[in-house]
Design an enzyme around this catalytic site. Structure first.
Site, PDB file in Angstrom:
ATOM      1  N   THR A 191       0.474  -0.953  -0.648  1.00 22.88           N
ATOM      2  CA  THR A 191       0.264   0.312   0.250  1.00 22.88           C
ATOM      3  C   THR A 191       1.232   1.097   0.231  1.00 22.88           C
ATOM      4  O   THR A 191       0.116   2.436  -0.755  1.00 22.88           O
ATOM      5  CB  THR A 191      -0.752   0.501   1.635  1.00 22.88           C
ATOM      6  N   TYR A 211       6.898 -11.879   4.521  1.00 19.09           N
ATOM      7  CA  TYR A 211       6.137 -10.677   4.018  1.00 19.09           C
ATOM      8  C   TYR A 211       5.786 -11.804   3.179  1.00 19.09           C
ATOM      9  O   TYR A 211       5.985 -11.753   1.616  1.00 19.09           O
ATOM     10  CB  TYR A 211       6.530  -9.500   3.459  1.00 19.09           C
ATOM     11  N   LYS A 230       3.255 -12.398   7.737  1.00 17.60           N
ATOM     12  CA  LYS A 230       2.235 -11.807   7.217  1.00 17.60           C
ATOM     13  C   LYS A 230       1.865 -12.815   6.096  1.00 17.60           C
ATOM     14  O   LYS A 230       2.487 -13.351   5.557  1.00 17.60           O
ATOM     15  CB  LYS A 230       2.651 -10.498   6.328  1.00 17.60           C
TER      16      LYS A 230
END
Lengths: 297, 297
Positions: A44, A131, A159
């Protein structure tokens, strides 16, 4: 640090440069809302679109604007040498943690990815989050690879891309993962629409896109789940269905970019070219969705 | 220029830096073999792994070492601003053409991609090839989008990912594409194993990985097809089946990297980390495959 709500802010771009004032506004809202951590330069945060100096500057601004809230900085890049450089910059900026995705142009093997994490973690001074974001990295982790990487120094959390929609299946999945990972290693859910299910299933953290722009509704869901009120967490998440539907249609980044503009935080156009913003009709739909969930814009 | 054999060289990396001497050796072989053009900084040239200055330097070296052979330079990047910068550098280095793939981190829309090409072609002085490589860009072109972009100034060719295996279907596909594209616009096949079929089906060019390291066998196939001897082109391609099988298993880049080492052109390790080379057992298989096709290493 890698528990509770980790909010991932947008890095607004104006005239092809980082809009520093707008970024500080976005981060300051997260600090004021008392999110548990801030994940700057995630997907993001458009980390793959920024140069090394831009990334170093965004890391500095994030740490400065975050106050007492710990900041996690995304360090992913195609080359190991660039990941290591980004890690140095982020640590120098005061990052409390780092986030590393195995981004790929050429398809990576499991051994490539293991070596990447091994090389990068050799010289860190802060903990690191794996990630796993196959939609953008085009790499698929096995649970065995999570476990190998989790045994490396400084690796402290993962994550994950989401959990099964059905709650028993989600709980079984997270319990199974926890069994394969070291004690104290945390699992964070992403894919905002499945966050309430993930937290109820035993995820320790929510690595959240919506939390980066609307921290309060995300915190409400997180706190309900943390106090064991999974019913309330699910019901609060269900109220955000208009947003989850927009995320599914347009991708979360482009929707959050519209929200940032509608909230008055950024210029109308705030994404790096060639990523175009959504058109006026979608802006109106986003505005209507925000009204339905009680956000006045 | 965008016809015949366009050979795509490796950019050898040693100790995480471009091995300039090795790169010049690789390009000089292509010049000496009289390939029709050289496509530097394509996927095989690891363009996405190099910094802007490294790319500018590789473009200069390629043009210098290529002699009279025209050089096409890959300019793709995540951001439009960086693509434009790469285009400037490549043109300054003397590139005869440019190659642009819509590489993506966030999923791109057709409109994003059209705007990218429109913005980049606005200020070019040399022709440009559309680079359609969904395996690495994760963007899928429609034929309609090819046609829209082909109408932009300077856009002169498209590198398509492959053709149907069956020759009638391949011919129908290429004829259909040609009908939708401007007169004189060339179509180049990639996916080396299907090149003979593609050339027989009416492709004007072969954008070739194997041609970048073994130019002679690739030229033999190309010249046979160009004289209308499609049987001979197919038979020559079939003789390279051991290589096509290795490409399918390990990806063409890692196999070509081994061949470059076996030919004595580069150090044993010549790819950018985190991309590991293939292990010794696969080296031996590549060596055996080269022997079978008459290449003495």
């Amino acid at each position: 640090m890698f528990t509770g709500l980790s909010a991932f802010p947008l890095t607004p771009i104006a005239d092809e440069r980082v809009d520093e004032d707008a970024f500080v506004r976005v981060v300051a809202r997260l600090r004021d809302a008392h999110v548990d951590s801030i994940g700057a330069l995630g997907s993001t945060g458009s980390y793959m679109y920024l140069s090394r100096p831009e990334r170093a500057r965004v890391a500095e601004l994030a740490v400065e604007a975050a106050g007492d809230v710990p900041v996690i900085i995304g360090i992913g890049a195609f080359r190991t040498r660039d990941v290591i450089a980004n890690a140095e910059d982020a640590q120098e900026a005061g990052a409390a943690g780092l986030l590393l995705a195995p981004v790929s142009y050429q398809k990576l093997t499991a051994e490539d990815v293991f070596r990447l994490y091994a090389d990068v973690t050799q010289s860190l001074s802060v903990p690191l989050v794996i990630y796993d974001n196959p939609g953008t990295t085009h790499f698929t982790f096995s649970e065995q690879l999570y476990a190998r990487i989790a045994d490396l120094p400084h690796v402290a959390s993962v994550k994950i891309p989401g959990v099964p929609a059905e709650s028993d299946a989600a709980t079984a999945h997270i319990q199974d993962l926890h069994r394969q990972l070291p004690d104290g290693f945390t699992i964070g859910v992403s894919g905002d629409a499945s966050a309430a299910t993930g937290l109820a299933a035993g995820c320790d953290a929510w690595y959240s896109v919506i939390g980066g722009i609307l921290p309060q509704p995300a915190l409400d869901i997180t706190r309900a789940a943390q106090t064991g009120d999974t019913e309330r967490a699910r019901s609060l998440s269900d109220q955000l269905t208009p947003l989850w539907e927009l995320f599914a249609t347009h991708g979360s980044l482009r929707v959050v970019a519209v929200i940032a503009h509608l909230l008055g935080l950024t210029a109308p156009r705030n994404l790096p070219a060639p990523i175009l913003g959504l058109d006026q009709a979608v802006h109106d739909t986003v505005r209507a969705a925000l009204h339905r969930i009680g956000v006045d814009v």
